[in-house]
Design an enzyme around this catalytic site. Structure first.
Site, mmCIF file in Angstrom:
data_model
loop_
_atom_site.group_PDB
_atom_site.id
_atom_site.type_symbol
_atom_site.label_atom_id
_atom_site.label_comp_id
_atom_site.label_asym_id
_atom_site.label_seq_id
_atom_site.Cartn_x
_atom_site.Cartn_y
_atom_site.Cartn_z
ATOM 1 N N GLU A 1 -0.053 -15.554 -11.440
ATOM 2 C CA GLU A 1 -1.504 -15.333 -11.467
ATOM 3 C C GLU A 1 -1.679 -13.881 -11.916
ATOM 4 O O GLU A 1 -1.447 -12.947 -11.159
ATOM 5 C CB GLU A 1 -2.112 -15.544 -10.083
ATOM 6 N N ASP B 1 1.060 -14.391 -6.614
ATOM 7 C CA ASP B 1 -0.285 -13.837 -6.507
ATOM 8 C C ASP B 1 -0.369 -12.430 -7.102
ATOM 9 O O ASP B 1 0.519 -11.597 -6.880
ATOM 10 C CB ASP B 1 -0.651 -13.770 -5.014
#
Ligand code: NOJ
Length: 631
Positions: free
Chosen positions: A349, A273
């Protein structure tokens, strides 16, 4: 892996028996003399040998011809599982509640394992299920090595992984390394100046004001004041999500420990993330400059300056130091690979703002970086037709560095569903595109049935990102829209829970759009189109075959997929707003006919029925219609 059969031939020894029988000796010497007289190849024996030889040769040739694809299949690139599978994103809060609760849980996901098998997807990515105060719905972790009771237990997760593996499905977890929750014990100790933890986060002095003008993703200053320390801490997201300080080697080691913890429990990889924000520049005296391209939706310049996109983020985004960290995480995965020889996967990401940034990420230990160009193109232009889609695709394919592997994403838990931005009738067209391009596709739960956004009232809305903008504007920004409960059937709450309530409203489309109805229908429903395409994608031409554009215009996006030695396919989809009649027979298709293999199922008659041989000189596609044609 089939065991290699060696090429060793078995040699049979022929033994010649000598007899003492005189007669036999005479007869046999006569025979030898006779044979000397007649040339060997005029004898019956020779003819027989030649005949049998020919038969064997013909047999070998036939076998090779029949087995050719299988034999050749061993020569193409040895692709790891993350290149050959579709990744399916489960947002655990919204997938399936096993216990009648408002929120989904791990046992619920396990109960739906056969759904993934039915869809022909090979990888399931779970958004965070760790212990969390849920200010950002799990992306604010208070304990990385425990499961939140809302979702179940570590044992439930281990059971899920084991059962998924038994069905040949890989599991990747969300790894959230940029920040923790402010309830994490590390942060609590950091506030208290515990010697080990005092530098676990990014603390800076500030007089009356924050150290600089940096703004967080969710709006307002990225610095929050702690009275206890009389210092500010940096948070790229909510103030309840303080950023970790990776200039501290203990933090680096502890986060490696988190990876090891889950790898030991059998996970196959991680989606990492917010990795663009792992480091910020050391010297916080630098202020960010405004981004000249930003169009502010708010009324006053003071309000606009509080928005993340108002600024460039030169001091906090995609800093080169990120690579060292990611490489370190790769090394942890490699430790496990070395032990059991099984491939582990890292997926980033990151904010990819240019081709240079894209290429930079390929150089890190991450296998792949999410490519949101398709989704972005559709948001920017609700009427994104053939050329517009081609431009988005080309951003990923253009000058792809040697060995890099592309990927495509249309939806996720942070963005609106493309079927809502565009039109619900485009569901099959989007899935056809996603599943036939070259590169790994990621499907967000519900995309397979064409789920659409919900529009929660302000009172129902929970996402902090939307709430920041207040009642007038929250609907433009809330991520709640694409997080509504999965629509399994037409029972109350869409089969998501047996309880009376859900954390976000169920879409009122659920009696029409749901898994059960689409599976039971005799029609070619979106879920059936999806699974057919996901299966077709397992063919060599789609897995690794060459990609070349065919007809591309304002409406049509079409391309050919072909692997050497295998059938080639033409994919033609109308992404425009009007019908389009086109001739596909020219270069690079170079064929006048082809056989329909899949259609988007919204054709009114059977002109383009599956298995039908059609002329490529004249194909008529309405908006949202598409075909996969075997050439
Ligand atoms: C990206 C995640 O996708 C998003 O949902 C989350 O809010 C932020 N990172 C912060 O973790």
């Amino acid at each position: 892996m089939p065991r290699h059969r060696g090429t060793r031939d078995m040699i049979r020894e022929r033994t010649v028996t000598k007899t003492g029988d005189q007669k036999d000796t005479v007869q046999s010497s006569r025979r030898i003399m006779d044979e000397k007289k007649t040339p060997f190849c005029a004898t019956k024996k020779c003819l027989l040998i030649v005949f049998v030889g020919l038969l064997i040769a013909m047999g070998i040739v036939t076998a090779i011809t029949l087995l050719a694809p299988a034999v050749r299949g061993r020569f193409p690139p040895d692709l790891p599982w993350w290149k050959t599978s579709v990744i399916y994103q489960v947002y655990p809060r919204s997938f399936k509640a096993s216990n009648g609760g408002k929120v989904g849980d791990i046992k619920g996901i396990t109960s739906k394992l056969d759904h993934f098998v039915y869809l022909n997807v090979g990888v399931v990515w779970l958004s965070p299920v760790y212990e969390s105060p849920m200010k950002d719905f799990g992306y604010d972790i208070s304990n990385h090595t425990d499961v939140d009771p809302l979702f179940g237990t570590v044992q439930d997760l281990e059971d899920f992984i084991r059962q998924a593996h038994a069905k040949d499905i890989k599991v990747i977890l969300d790894f959230v390394p940029n920040h923790t929750s402010d309830r994490h014990r590390w942060f609590q100790r950091s506030i208290d100046m515990d010697p080990k933890y005092k530098d676990y986060y990014v603390w800076r002095n500030g007089s009356n004001d924050p150290p600089n003008n940096w703004v967080s993703v969710f709006g307002d200053s990225a610095w929050n004041y702690s009275k206890t320390r009389d210092q500010y801490y940096y948070h790229n997201y909510l103030s309840a999500q303080p950023d970790l300080n990776y200039r501290n080697p203990d933090v680096v080691e502890d986060m490696k420990g988190v990876l090891r913890f889950w790898l030991e429990r059998g996970v196959d990889g991680f989606r990492m993330d917010a990795v663009s924000f792992l480091f910020e520049t050391k010297n916080v005296s630098h202020n960010e400059q405004p981004n000249p391209n930003f169009k502010c939706p708010l009324n006053t310049s003071t309000e606009c300056k509080k928005l993340f996109h108002y600024w460039r983020h030169n001091y906090t985004m995609n800093l080169p130091d990120n690579k060292i960290l990611i490489d370190g995480w790769r090394a942890v995965l490699d430790e496990f690979e070395r032990k059991d020889g099984k491939t582990r996967f890292l997926l980033a990401e990151a904010r990819v703002t240019s081709q240079a940034v894209r290429d930079w990420w390929f150089k890190t230990g991450s296998d792949m970086t999410f490519n949101f160009e398709l989704a972005r193109a559709v948001y920017k232009n609700k009427h994104c037709g053939g050329t517009c889609i081609r431009d988005a695709v080309e951003k990923e394919y253009k000058d792809l560095p040697e060995g890099a592997w592309p990927n495509f994403v249309l939806n996720n838990h942070d963005i609106r569903r493309v079927t809502s931005v565009r039109d619900r009738n485009f569901v099959n067209a989007f899935n056809m595109l996603l599943l036939t391009l070259w590169g790994t596709p990621t499907t967000y739960y519900g995309e397979e049935i064409g789920m659409v956004d919900i529009a929660p009232t302000f009172a129902q809305s929970v996402d902090p990102k939307g709430l920041y903008y207040g009642e007038d504007l929250y609907l433009n920004f809330t991520r709640d829209k694409s997080r509504s409960p999965m629509q399994w059937d037409d029972s109350s709450m869409a089969g998501f829970t047996t309880g009376p309530a859900t954390w976000l409203p169920v879409s009122d489309t659920y009696t029409d759009i749901n898994v059960q109805k689409q599976k039971n229908s005799t029609d070619m429903t979106p879920i059936k189109v999806y699974r057919t395409l996901a299966k077709l994608r397992q063919q060599e031409s789609f897995l690794y075959g060459k990609f070349s554009y065919a007809v591309v215009n304002n409406n049509i996006f079409s391309y050919i997929r072909k692997a050497k030695g295998f059938s080639s396919y033409l994919v033609a989809i109308n992404f425009g707003d009007v019908s389009s009649v086109d001739d596909y027979s020219g270069e690079p298709v170079s064929s006048e006919v082809g056989t329909v293999v899949v259609n988007t199922a919204n054709f009114k008659d059977d002109t383009y029925a599956v298995k039908k041989v059609i002329s490529l000189k004249h194909i008529s596609l309405k908006p949202g219609e598409g075909l996969v044609i075997k050439l």
